[in-house]
Each structure stands twice: as C-alpha cells, then as structure tokens.
Design an enzyme around this catalytic site. Structure first.
Site, short mmCIF file in Angstrom:
data_model
loop_
_atom_site.label_atom_id
_atom_site.label_comp_id
_atom_site.label_asym_id
_atom_site.label_seq_id
_atom_site.Cartn_x
_atom_site.Cartn_y
_atom_site.Cartn_z
N LEU A 38 0.78 -1.24 0.15
CA LEU A 38 0.02 -0.12 0.04
C LEU A 38 0.92 0.98 -0.15
N GLY A 115 -8.06 -2.80 -9.88
CA GLY A 115 -9.30 -2.53 -10.00
C GLY A 115 -10.01 -1.94 -11.01
N THR A 144 -6.26 6.79 -8.44
CA THR A 144 -5.45 6.04 -9.18
C THR A 144 -4.06 6.49 -9.53
N GLY A 183 12.24 20.89 -12.92
CA GLY A 183 11.02 21.14 -12.05
C GLY A 183 11.61 20.33 -10.89
N GLU A 188 15.27 17.88 -7.03
CA GLU A 188 15.71 17.13 -5.84
C GLU A 188 16.69 16.01 -5.98
N VAL A 238 14.97 20.45 -25.92
CA VAL A 238 15.39 19.14 -26.05
C VAL A 238 14.85 18.23 -27.52
N GLY A 272 7.59 16.04 -15.87
CA GLY A 272 6.01 15.94 -15.10
C GLY A 272 5.54 14.71 -15.29
N ALA A 321 1.22 15.33 -2.50
CA ALA A 321 0.55 13.98 -1.57
C ALA A 321 -0.43 14.72 -0.74
N HIS A 445 13.69 33.12 19.68
CA HIS A 445 14.83 33.29 19.29
C HIS A 445 16.24 32.68 19.92
P1 FAD Z 1 -0.67 7.74 -6.00
O1 FAD Z 1 0.28 7.91 -4.87
O2 FAD Z 1 -0.10 7.54 -7.47
O3 FAD Z 1 -1.47 6.33 -5.88
C1 FAD Z 1 -2.14 5.69 -6.67
C2 FAD Z 1 -2.42 4.15 -6.44
O4 FAD Z 1 -3.35 3.27 -7.34
C3 FAD Z 1 -0.94 3.46 -6.62
O5 FAD Z 1 -0.71 2.67 -5.70
C4 FAD Z 1 -1.29 2.46 -7.92
O6 FAD Z 1 -0.80 1.31 -7.87
C5 FAD Z 1 -2.95 2.29 -7.76
N1 FAD Z 1 -3.74 2.06 -8.75
C6 FAD Z 1 -3.68 2.66 -10.02
N2 FAD Z 1 -4.49 2.08 -10.82
C7 FAD Z 1 -5.19 1.11 -10.11
C8 FAD Z 1 -6.29 0.30 -10.29
N3 FAD Z 1 -6.62 0.09 -11.59
N4 FAD Z 1 -6.47 -0.99 -9.49
C9 FAD Z 1 -5.94 -0.78 -8.23
N5 FAD Z 1 -4.86 0.11 -7.80
C10 FAD Z 1 -4.54 0.98 -8.95
N6 FAD Z 1 4.36 15.02 -3.32
C11 FAD Z 1 4.43 15.80 -2.23
O7 FAD Z 1 3.56 16.36 -1.69
N7 FAD Z 1 5.77 16.00 -1.46
C12 FAD Z 1 6.76 15.20 -1.88
O8 FAD Z 1 7.89 15.33 -1.37
C13 FAD Z 1 6.82 14.61 -3.16
N8 FAD Z 1 7.95 13.83 -3.61
C14 FAD Z 1 7.66 13.26 -4.81
C15 FAD Z 1 8.83 12.57 -5.17
C16 FAD Z 1 8.70 11.76 -6.46
C17 FAD Z 1 10.07 11.32 -6.93
C18 FAD Z 1 7.46 11.56 -7.05
C19 FAD Z 1 7.08 10.73 -8.29
C20 FAD Z 1 6.41 12.22 -6.57
C21 FAD Z 1 6.37 13.05 -5.56
N9 FAD Z 1 5.35 13.74 -4.70
C22 FAD Z 1 5.42 14.39 -3.75
C23 FAD Z 1 3.92 13.63 -5.51
C24 FAD Z 1 3.25 12.47 -4.83
O9 FAD Z 1 3.83 11.40 -4.72
C25 FAD Z 1 1.76 12.45 -5.52
O10 FAD Z 1 1.20 13.70 -5.68
C26 FAD Z 1 1.01 11.59 -4.64
O11 FAD Z 1 1.51 10.22 -4.44
C27 FAD Z 1 -0.52 11.57 -5.29
O12 FAD Z 1 -1.35 10.65 -4.44
P2 FAD Z 1 -2.44 9.80 -5.15
O13 FAD Z 1 -3.10 9.06 -3.93
O14 FAD Z 1 -3.33 10.48 -5.97
O15 FAD Z 1 -1.80 8.72 -6.07
P1 NAD Z 2 7.27 19.21 -12.73
O1 NAD Z 2 6.31 20.01 -13.67
O2 NAD Z 2 7.76 19.75 -11.52
O3 NAD Z 2 8.61 19.76 -13.54
C1 NAD Z 2 8.77 19.55 -15.12
C2 NAD Z 2 9.73 20.39 -15.73
O4 NAD Z 2 10.16 20.02 -16.84
C3 NAD Z 2 9.41 21.90 -15.68
O5 NAD Z 2 10.15 22.81 -15.22
C4 NAD Z 2 8.96 21.89 -17.25
O6 NAD Z 2 9.33 23.25 -17.71
C5 NAD Z 2 10.10 21.03 -17.91
N1 NAD Z 2 9.76 20.68 -19.32
C6 NAD Z 2 8.49 20.25 -19.96
N2 NAD Z 2 8.89 19.75 -20.96
C7 NAD Z 2 10.23 20.01 -21.31
C8 NAD Z 2 11.15 19.69 -22.31
N3 NAD Z 2 10.45 19.22 -23.51
N4 NAD Z 2 12.43 20.02 -22.24
C9 NAD Z 2 13.06 20.50 -21.14
N5 NAD Z 2 12.11 20.77 -20.03
C10 NAD Z 2 10.75 20.43 -20.31
O7 NAD Z 2 7.42 17.84 -12.83
P2 NAD Z 2 8.30 16.78 -12.12
O8 NAD Z 2 9.38 17.31 -11.64
O9 NAD Z 2 8.45 15.71 -13.19
O10 NAD Z 2 7.31 16.30 -11.01
C11 NAD Z 2 6.23 15.74 -11.41
C12 NAD Z 2 5.20 15.98 -10.19
O11 NAD Z 2 5.42 15.23 -9.10
C13 NAD Z 2 5.22 17.41 -9.95
O12 NAD Z 2 3.68 17.84 -10.37
C14 NAD Z 2 5.44 17.65 -8.81
O13 NAD Z 2 4.20 18.48 -7.90
C15 NAD Z 2 5.42 16.29 -7.94
N6 NAD Z 2 6.30 16.15 -7.00
C16 NAD Z 2 6.16 17.00 -5.84
C17 NAD Z 2 7.58 16.77 -5.03
C18 NAD Z 2 7.42 17.77 -4.04
O14 NAD Z 2 6.26 18.26 -3.43
N7 NAD Z 2 8.31 17.99 -3.32
C19 NAD Z 2 8.65 16.33 -5.44
C20 NAD Z 2 8.64 15.52 -6.52
C21 NAD Z 2 7.24 15.50 -7.43
#
Ligand code: FAD
Ligand code: NAD
Length: 467
Positions: A38, A115, A144, A183, A188, A238, A272, A321, A445
């Site tokens: 989970l 699901g 999802t 981004g 990160e 790119v 993204g 999240a 402070h």
């Molecule tokens: P998800 O977390 O994507 O969960 C969806 C779940 O649904 C998954 O477990 C998937 O397996 C399941 N699922 C999909 N389809 C089905 C199906 N048909 N049947 C059963 N299960 C299914 N956000 C932050 O706020 N802070 C951060 O520091 C941060 N860091 C991140 C770092 C990275 C590298 C990445 C990739 C993302 C990060 N995010 C961060 C973004 C964050 O992870 C997402 O915004 C968040 O997980 C979204 O939650 P969710 O519940 O919508 O979906």
């Molecule tokens: P992002 O949207 O943060 O960044 C994507 C970057 O790629 C942007 O700056 C965009 O201008 C650039 N880009 C798009 N097309 C491009 C191209 N053709 N060539 C070069 N650059 C290009 O997306 P991400 O970093 O992939 O993260 C995905 C999602 O996960 C985000 O929405 C973010 O909110 C979430 N996330 C959140 C955290 C956090 O909260 N700390 C950490 C990791 C991920």
C-alpha cells in the site's frame, strides 16, 4: 444489498487517507490496490524514498564540505550507495507497514489486485494469478494517481534513460547525470547525485528552473545549486536523447537555435507526470477523461456519474501528496453528508533541495497578472543569528501583502527548513492575517522563523529590525 458503502481504487495518500476517514465516519470501506504494498507513488517511489536519499546525501555533503569548519575532523568520507539505498528501502518498508496497520485498526478491507469498473456500482479486482472477485458498492472513489510522463522522441529504457523510479535505486553514482526538466523531481534527485559527486546538467525548456514558483525563488535556488556544481541549460529545447551501451547523448537547441550536445552515463527524464487510468474500465461507469488524461470532477469532486468521485493526481490541480490527502478527507465527508472545504490557494508547495524552497498563496507574477496592488517584504536568512550558528546562510523570506489592507497574499521561502517554516504562513493566511499581525507576534530566538517576522515587518512599513 451492496457489500460496501465505499470502494476506493488506489492506495496512495489520496486513497488510503480517504479510506481512513470513511471508516472513521462509520462506512463499510474497501481499498483496492494493484501492487502488493500500500502507499502508492508517495510512499513507495515518491515523497518518502526521495526524502530519505535527500537526507542521506545531505549528511554526506556536510561531512565533506562543512564538518571541518564545525571542528569535526574525520577521515575523508566515502559514499556507500548500496547502504544508502538499503536504508531508503527500510524507511519505505516501515512506512508502508504502518499503512497496513492503520487499515487493520480501522477495519478497512484491503484487496490486492487491479481494480476496474464492471458497472457504476461494481468493481472487479483482478489478482496477479488472473483470479478475480467483484465488489458491490454504493459509492466508488477513484484515487489511481499518476505515472511519469516523457517526450514523444525519448525511449525510457529504464537503465540509462530513466524516470524518478529508477533514479531512486541506482547501483552506482552517475559520472554525469543529464536531467531533462528543471522542476521538482529534476532538482531534488539532481541534487542527491550532485552531493554524491556526480556532474549534473539540467536542461530546462523554460527560461528558469521551478518555473511555476515565484521567480525570486527560481533565481536564488539556481544560485545555490550552481555552488553545488550543478549546470543549467535554460531555454533549451530538447530534440533527442539516445542511449548506447553505457552512454547517453542529448541534443537540444539553445535559445538562439544553435544545437548543443551533452554526453553522460544516465539521463533522468523529469518533465512532469500524467494521470493514470489504464485498464480501469472507466467506460463501464460512463466516465471519460479530458484532453490531459484527467478525470473531470465538479466542486464536490464527483465525476459525471453520480456516486463516483475522483481525487489526487488523477484529477486537476497540483500533483502533491497533501493535496490528495485533503481531497480524500473532503470526499469522505461529502459522502457522509458534511460540508467540508478546501482552499486550493493555500496548499503549500515545497522543493526539498538544500536549502529548501517552500511557498503558499500567490506569486509576484500571478499578482501582477491579476492587476492586484501589492507590497513586498523580504529578509535574507544570512542576517539571522540562527543561520550563522548553523552555517545555513543562503536564502530569504519574501512576503507579498495587499497594498491597502496589508493582508498576506503569498509567502515564498528559500532557506534551511523552509518546508517546516511554511506552516506558519499557511496558518496566517487561513486566518487572513495581515503582515503586521505576524510582525507583532513573538518568534523564538534564535530561529529561522524570525526571518518570517522580519519579512513581515519589512512588508508592513519597511521596518525590519536586523538589517
Ligand atoms: P498515487 O500515490 O499515485 O497512488 C495511486 C495508487 O493507485 C497506486 O498505488 C497505484 O498502484 C494504484 N492504482 C492505480 N490504478 C489502479 C487500479 N486500476 N487498481 C488498483 N490500484 C490502482 N508530493 C508531495 O506532496 N511531496 C513530496 O515530497 C513529493 N515527492 C515526490 C517525489 C517523487 C520522486 C515523485 C514521483 C512524486 C512526489 N510527490 C510528492 C508527488 C506525490 O507522490 C503524489 O502527488 C501523490 O502520491 C499522489 O497521490 P495519489 O493518491 O493521487 O496517487
Ligand atoms: P514538474 O512539473 O515539477 O517539472 C517539469 C519540468 O520539466 C518543468 O520545469 C517543465 O518546464 C520542464 N519541461 C517540460 N517539458 C520539457 C522539455 N521538453 N524539455 C525540457 N524541460 C521540459 O514535474 P516533475 O519534476 O516531473 O514532477 C512531477 C510531479 O511530481 C510534479 O507535479 C510535482 O508536484 C510532484 N512532485 C512533488 C515533489 C514535492 O512536492 N517536493 C517532489 C517531486 C515530485
């Protein structure tokens, strides 16, 4: 008779939090997750593992760069990447086990399997071995999530041309990591490997990194990441990423249209994420997605089909999240007949580089676009005693307040512990505080939080004290 009041598909922070709130509100709740663990993206391959590696790599960086100055003499530290990744996985395992515990404690029935909708009131769970069962339910919540997106001409081979998921479990520190997209993920994970010794080149399409944040934050963050050795190719388009053996070649056009070529050993594609609805059988529930693959919802987060709701990354809005969590609670309470509220303007965003960047409310660019008259207060972290004591001198707090009423409209922080500091700004803005309100409150402070008070003093009438 339906077996469940609610079936939730997806166990990320949206889905599992929603399940907890539904159970608290007395609903018979089922949670369906296609993976054996989970927690979704956030716990398994997102927030938690990335922060674990960010913390480990920052310890290493400090040991190399800052311990001596602090008076700590140690032999030259070495990176043990395998141990770092092992610790990260232990953190993930403990965290996901915690979700199992919470589901049991709250009597949520968990089903592992894919699901999919049979009808608007039936969800089929298909297990890995092909067997399945159908859950009858009154309501369904789609949670999802999302998957990494890419560019049409890039083949993600997941060995050399990778997404964040692979970048969280590399077996070696890259010599030269090319990052496409400046981004959140790119910066990160780019900083993780830059701290561990990789050359890191970030190629970004826009003319600044973290382009959706306030431009002051983009500028300041780029300055500090450059000090870390990261290179930036801004305004670059790119065109191609090719991988051969252990090498990767990227071609892009610079802002003048001249082609550049970068050669590295890994390329992280972080442009993204896209909503994930594969094999969900949405058509069986009368739901279709929009042009960006998102599930359309109304103000109650209900889809076009009554009784089916959607939350988190699979719908519009920031992919965060805590946004997914808020929506999970919101929908549970809507279904229970309550009247919850989410102020999307007050969902903070954080970039966990060091220093961290955190923001809530409007950026200066948004206020200008809206024609909203505002004033700016700012305060540099280096003027704080706490910053000097801890050798965290970079960054600033920027407060945007209404020109007439002094109400805080946006707070943008880059600095040590900005991720925690932003909570004060969220509280202030939830209660519609003015900059003067905050400037008249005692801040302990010496703390980094004093920069918030000083920036508010500066916004109120340019009367910051310690500058
Ligand atoms: P998800 O977390 O994507 O969960 C969806 C779940 O649904 C998954 O477990 C998937 O397996 C399941 N699922 C999909 N389809 C089905 C199906 N048909 N049947 C059963 N299960 C299914 N956000 C932050 O706020 N802070 C951060 O520091 C941060 N860091 C991140 C770092 C990275 C590298 C990445 C990739 C993302 C990060 N995010 C961060 C973004 C964050 O992870 C997402 O915004 C968040 O997980 C979204 O939650 P969710 O519940 O919508 O979906
Ligand atoms: P992002 O949207 O943060 O960044 C994507 C970057 O790629 C942007 O700056 C965009 O201008 C650039 N880009 C798009 N097309 C491009 C191209 N053709 N060539 C070069 N650059 C290009 O997306 P991400 O970093 O992939 O993260 C995905 C999602 O996960 C985000 O929405 C973010 O909110 C979430 N996330 C959140 C955290 C956090 O909260 N700390 C950490 C990791 C991920």
């Amino acid at each position: 008779m339906a077996k469940y009041d609610v079936v939730i598909i997806g166990s990320g922070p949206g889905g599992y939090v929603c399940a907890l709130r539904c159970a608290q509100l007395g609903m018979k709740t089922a949670l369906v997750e296609k993976y054996p663990v989970l927690g979704g993206t956030c716990l398994n391959v997102g927030c938690i593992p990335s922060k674990a590696l960010l913390d480990s790599s920052e310890h290493f960086h400090n040991a190399v760069e800052n311990f001596k100055e602090h008076g700590i003499d140690i032999p030259a530290p070495k990176v043990n990447l395998a141990q770092m990744i092992k610790r990260k996985q232990e953190v993930v395992d403990q965290t996901t086990a915690g979700i199992d515990f919470l589901m049991k404690k709250n009597k949520v029935d968990v089903f592992h399997g894919m699901g999919s909708f049979v009808s608007k009131n039936q969800v089929k769970v298909t297990r890995g071995d092909g067997s399945n069962e159908v859950l009858d339910t009154v309501k369904v919540i789609i949670a999802t999530g999302s998957k990494p997106s890419s560019l049409p001409f890039i083949t993600l081979n997941k060995e050399r041309v990778i997404t964040s998921t692979e970048a969280l479990k590399l077996k070696e520190v890259p010599k030269h990591l090319i990052v496409v997209g400046g981004g959140v993920i790119g910066l990160e994970l780019g900083s993780v490997y830059a701290r561990l010794g990789s050359e890191v080149s970030v190629v970004e399409y826009m003319d600044r990194i973290i382009p959706t944040m306030d431009s002051t934050m983009s500028k300041e963050l780029q300055k500090v990441l450059k000090k870390l050795g990261m290179k930036f190719y801004l305004g670059h388009k790119v065109k191609a990423v090719a991988s051969k053996g252990k090498s990767v070649t990227l071609k892009a056009d610079d802002p003048k249209g001249t082609e550049i070529e970068l050669k590295g050993d890994y390329c992280l594609v972080s442009v993204g994420r896209k909503p994930y609805t594969d094999n969900l059988g949405l058509e069986n529930a009368g739901i279709s997605v929009d042009e960006r693959g998102r599930i359309p919802v109304d103000e109650k987060l209900q889809t076009g089909t009554p009784g089916i709701y959607a939350i988190g990354d699979v719908i519009k809005g920031a992919m965060l999240a805590h946004k997914a969590e808020e929506e999970g609670v919101f929908v549970a309470e809507v279904i229970a007949g309550q009247h919850p509220h989410i102020d999307y303007n007050l969902i903070p965003g954080v970039v966990y580089t060091w220093p961290e960047v955190a923001a809530v409310g409007k950026t200066e660019e948004q206020l200008k676009d809206e024609g909203h008259a505002f004033k700016v207060g700012s305060f540099p972290m280096r003027a704080l005693g706490r910053s000097r004591a801890s050798m965290n001198l970079d960054g600033l707090v920027k407060v945007l307040a209404d020109k007439e009423t002094d109400e805080i409209l946006g707070v943008h922080i880059i600095g040590a512990r900005a991720a925690d500091l932003i909570a004060e700004a969220v509280v202030a803005m939830e209660f519609r505080a003015s900059a003067e309100d905050i400037s008249r409150m005692s801040h302990a402070h010496p703390t980094f939080a004093e920069a918030m008070k000083e920036a508010c003093l500066d916004a109120t009438d340019k009367r910051a004290l310690h500058i």
